[in-house]
Scaffold this motif. Structure first.
Motif, PDB file in Angstrom:
ATOM      1  N   PRO A  90      -9.519   2.353   2.373  1.00 18.46           N
ATOM      2  CA  PRO A  90     -10.337   1.831   3.622  1.00 18.46           C
ATOM      3  C   PRO A  90     -11.576   0.869   3.211  1.00 18.46           C
ATOM      4  O   PRO A  90     -12.178   1.204   2.336  1.00 18.46           O
ATOM      5  CB  PRO A  90     -10.669   3.256   4.176  1.00 18.46           C
ATOM      6  CG  PRO A  90      -9.759   4.449   3.834  1.00 18.46           C
ATOM      7  CD  PRO A  90      -9.515   3.970   2.430  1.00 18.46           C
ATOM      8  N   GLY A  91     -11.573  -0.068   3.923  1.00 19.37           N
ATOM      9  CA  GLY A  91     -12.710  -1.005   3.749  1.00 19.37           C
ATOM     10  C   GLY A  91     -12.599  -1.976   2.518  1.00 19.37           C
ATOM     11  O   GLY A  91     -13.503  -2.750   2.421  1.00 19.37           O
ATOM     12  N   LEU A  92     -11.376  -1.945   1.934  1.00 21.10           N
ATOM     13  CA  LEU A  92     -11.232  -2.914   1.051  1.00 21.10           C
ATOM     14  C   LEU A  92     -11.080  -4.288   1.554  1.00 21.10           C
ATOM     15  O   LEU A  92     -10.232  -4.492   2.541  1.00 21.10           O
ATOM     16  CB  LEU A  92     -10.002  -2.811   0.127  1.00 21.10           C
ATOM     17  CG  LEU A  92      -9.695  -3.796  -1.179  1.00 21.10           C
ATOM     18  CD1 LEU A  92     -10.673  -3.167  -2.186  1.00 21.10           C
ATOM     19  CD2 LEU A  92      -8.209  -3.730  -1.457  1.00 21.10           C
ATOM     20  N   PRO A  93     -11.905  -5.420   1.160  1.00 18.98           N
ATOM     21  CA  PRO A  93     -11.578  -6.767   1.825  1.00 18.98           C
ATOM     22  C   PRO A  93     -10.094  -7.187   1.861  1.00 18.98           C
ATOM     23  O   PRO A  93      -9.307  -7.308   0.858  1.00 18.98           O
ATOM     24  CB  PRO A  93     -12.527  -7.454   0.920  1.00 18.98           C
ATOM     25  CG  PRO A  93     -13.493  -6.758   0.315  1.00 18.98           C
ATOM     26  CD  PRO A  93     -12.863  -5.478   0.238  1.00 18.98           C
ATOM     27  N   SER A  94      -9.547  -7.414   2.856  1.00 20.83           N
ATOM     28  CA  SER A  94      -8.115  -7.961   3.186  1.00 20.83           C
ATOM     29  C   SER A  94      -8.083  -9.192   2.312  1.00 20.83           C
ATOM     30  O   SER A  94      -6.894  -9.584   1.885  1.00 20.83           O
ATOM     31  CB  SER A  94      -8.058  -8.045   4.444  1.00 20.83           C
ATOM     32  OG  SER A  94      -8.742  -9.321   4.925  1.00 20.83           O
ATOM     33  N   ASP A 107      -4.085   3.700   2.774  1.00 18.75           N
ATOM     34  CA  ASP A 107      -4.447   5.283   2.868  1.00 18.75           C
ATOM     35  C   ASP A 107      -5.521   5.360   3.876  1.00 18.75           C
ATOM     36  O   ASP A 107      -6.644   4.988   4.205  1.00 18.75           O
ATOM     37  CB  ASP A 107      -5.099   5.660   1.664  1.00 18.75           C
ATOM     38  CG  ASP A 107      -5.502   6.985   1.244  1.00 18.75           C
ATOM     39  OD1 ASP A 107      -4.511   7.743   1.354  1.00 18.75           O
ATOM     40  OD2 ASP A 107      -6.506   7.222   1.281  1.00 18.75           O
ATOM     41  N   ALA A 108      -5.035   6.553   4.630  1.00 20.01           N
ATOM     42  CA  ALA A 108      -6.233   7.186   5.709  1.00 20.01           C
ATOM     43  C   ALA A 108      -6.303   8.497   5.299  1.00 20.01           C
ATOM     44  O   ALA A 108      -6.853   9.363   6.302  1.00 20.01           O
ATOM     45  CB  ALA A 108      -5.385   7.029   7.051  1.00 20.01           C
ATOM     46  N   GLY A 109      -6.075   9.053   4.112  1.00 23.81           N
ATOM     47  CA  GLY A 109      -6.437  10.350   3.845  1.00 23.81           C
ATOM     48  C   GLY A 109      -5.273  11.168   3.815  1.00 23.81           C
ATOM     49  O   GLY A 109      -5.354  12.454   3.613  1.00 23.81           O
ATOM     50  N   THR A 110      -4.161  10.550   3.988  1.00 20.83           N
ATOM     51  CA  THR A 110      -2.897  11.450   4.352  1.00 20.83           C
ATOM     52  C   THR A 110      -1.798  11.311   3.304  1.00 20.83           C
ATOM     53  O   THR A 110      -0.871  12.047   3.434  1.00 20.83           O
ATOM     54  CB  THR A 110      -2.244  10.992   5.948  1.00 20.83           C
ATOM     55  OG1 THR A 110      -1.917   9.810   5.571  1.00 20.83           O
ATOM     56  CG2 THR A 110      -3.302  11.507   6.966  1.00 20.83           C
ATOM     57  N   LEU A 111      -2.070  10.421   2.429  1.00 21.69           N
ATOM     58  CA  LEU A 111      -0.815  10.370   1.283  1.00 21.69           C
ATOM     59  C   LEU A 111      -0.905  11.549   0.404  1.00 21.69           C
ATOM     60  O   LEU A 111      -2.005  11.630  -0.245  1.00 21.69           O
ATOM     61  CB  LEU A 111      -1.268   9.045   0.460  1.00 21.69           C
ATOM     62  CG  LEU A 111      -1.060   7.578   1.357  1.00 21.69           C
ATOM     63  CD1 LEU A 111      -1.288   6.511   0.370  1.00 21.69           C
ATOM     64  CD2 LEU A 111       0.478   7.544   1.794  1.00 21.69           C
ATOM     65  N   ALA A 112       0.156  12.095   0.408  1.00 18.38           N
ATOM     66  CA  ALA A 112       0.238  13.381  -0.651  1.00 18.38           C
ATOM     67  C   ALA A 112       0.361  12.938  -1.959  1.00 18.38           C
ATOM     68  O   ALA A 112       0.543  11.606  -2.360  1.00 18.38           O
ATOM     69  CB  ALA A 112       1.353  14.096  -0.097  1.00 18.38           C
ATOM     70  N   GLN A 144     -13.314   1.750  -1.999  1.00 19.94           N
ATOM     71  CA  GLN A 144     -13.137   2.467  -3.031  1.00 19.94           C
ATOM     72  C   GLN A 144     -12.007   3.754  -2.746  1.00 19.94           C
ATOM     73  O   GLN A 144     -11.202   4.059  -3.790  1.00 19.94           O
ATOM     74  CB  GLN A 144     -14.202   3.130  -3.563  1.00 19.94           C
ATOM     75  CG  GLN A 144     -15.266   2.206  -3.899  1.00 19.94           C
ATOM     76  CD  GLN A 144     -16.691   2.675  -4.307  1.00 19.94           C
ATOM     77  OE1 GLN A 144     -17.059   3.730  -5.192  1.00 19.94           O
ATOM     78  NE2 GLN A 144     -17.681   2.277  -3.743  1.00 19.94           N
ATOM     79  N   GLY A 145     -12.315   4.210  -1.603  1.00 19.64           N
ATOM     80  CA  GLY A 145     -11.335   5.407  -1.100  1.00 19.64           C
ATOM     81  C   GLY A 145     -11.515   6.874  -1.811  1.00 19.64           C
ATOM     82  O   GLY A 145     -12.739   6.683  -2.799  1.00 19.64           O
ATOM     83  N   ARG A 146     -10.937   7.675  -1.507  1.00 19.81           N
ATOM     84  CA  ARG A 146     -10.882   9.142  -2.030  1.00 19.81           C
ATOM     85  C   ARG A 146     -10.806   9.050  -3.594  1.00 19.81           C
ATOM     86  O   ARG A 146      -9.835   8.181  -3.960  1.00 19.81           O
ATOM     87  CB  ARG A 146     -10.098  10.159  -1.360  1.00 19.81           C
ATOM     88  CG  ARG A 146      -8.835   9.691  -1.206  1.00 19.81           C
ATOM     89  CD  ARG A 146      -7.956  10.607  -0.084  1.00 19.81           C
ATOM     90  NE  ARG A 146      -6.753  10.178   0.160  1.00 19.81           N
ATOM     91  CZ  ARG A 146      -5.647  10.897  -0.257  1.00 19.81           C
ATOM     92  NH1 ARG A 146      -5.721  12.155  -0.868  1.00 19.81           N
ATOM     93  NH2 ARG A 146      -4.510  10.281   0.061  1.00 19.81           N
TER      94      ARG A 146
END
Length: 216
Positions: A90-94, A107-112, A144-146
């Motif tokens: 999330p937030g990575l410049p497109s 990724d929205a925090g749901t990818l296993a 950066q993401g989780r």
């Protein structure tokens, strides 16, 4: 079985007992803190060269690019490494992925973990880069993401803005970081060695780390 809280109490009680005869804080010797905060000249070009050298020494692959050429470079790196899929935090410049043909998995925090393991690469920004140690610091901020995103895929492409994300030393980095955030300190691709010093890469994280230093 002893509960966690009672184990904690027992440990703290032993610490207090061991310190019972210790001198009070006013009588304790002063700690000398006249060490240098950095061993590097205050020269942005020299700082960037040192970061480049130390990243390479840790077996990261380092590139330099302008902001304008960044999308085409990322697209080429993904293609050259055979990445067919890339996870997007999330937030990575497109615009960074505008030139890639790889399938983008947002990724929205749901990818296993199993899903992340099937993805070839991840592209992220960073919080800071430390020149003297060749270290990239991530804090799960925008772009950066989780933490799992940068530990499971086999290729990590990390973008560092040289104008405001490069510091000389760890003492300079710490005041700029939020200790309450999940900090990940990366010095090269993941690697370990067995008792015979045979190096194996990709055990605890990506097998390949590519760092793009964005210059003006």
């Amino acid at each position: 079985m002893t509960s966690r809280s009672s184990s904690r109490d027992r440990i703290l009680a032993k610490v207090r007992s061991a310190l019972a005869d210790a001198p009070d804080a006013p009588d304790a010797p002063e700690v000398t803190r006249d060490y240098l905060a950095s061993h590097t000249p205050d020269d942005p070009a020299a700082l960037l060269d040192l970061l480049h050298e130390n990243l390479t020494d840790y077996r990261a692959v380092v590139h330099r690019s302008t902001e304008h050429h960044l999308p085409s470079l990322i697209g080429r790196l993904l293609a050259d490494r055979g990445a067919r899929t890339v996870v997007v935090p999330p937030g990575l410049p497109s615009s960074w992925l505008a030139s890639t043909r790889a399938e983008q998995c947002f990724d929205a925090g749901t990818l296993a973990p199993a899903e992340l393991d099937s993805i070839d690469a991840v592209v992220t920004g960073c919080a800071l880069a430390v020149a003297e140690t060749g270290t990239i610091v991530l804090d799960a901020g925008p772009g950066q993401g989780r933490r799992a995103l940068t530990l499971v895929p086999d290729l990590h492409i990390c973008v560092v803005n040289s104008s405001d994300q490069v510091v000389a030393s760890v003492p300079q980095a710490l005041p700029r970081l939020d200790a309450t955030r999940p900090l990940t300190w990366i010095s090269g691709p993941s690697a370990t060695s067995d008792i015979e010093l045979d190096r194996v890469e990709g055990v605890h994280g990506p097998r390949r780390l590519e760092v793009v230093l964005v210059i003006d």
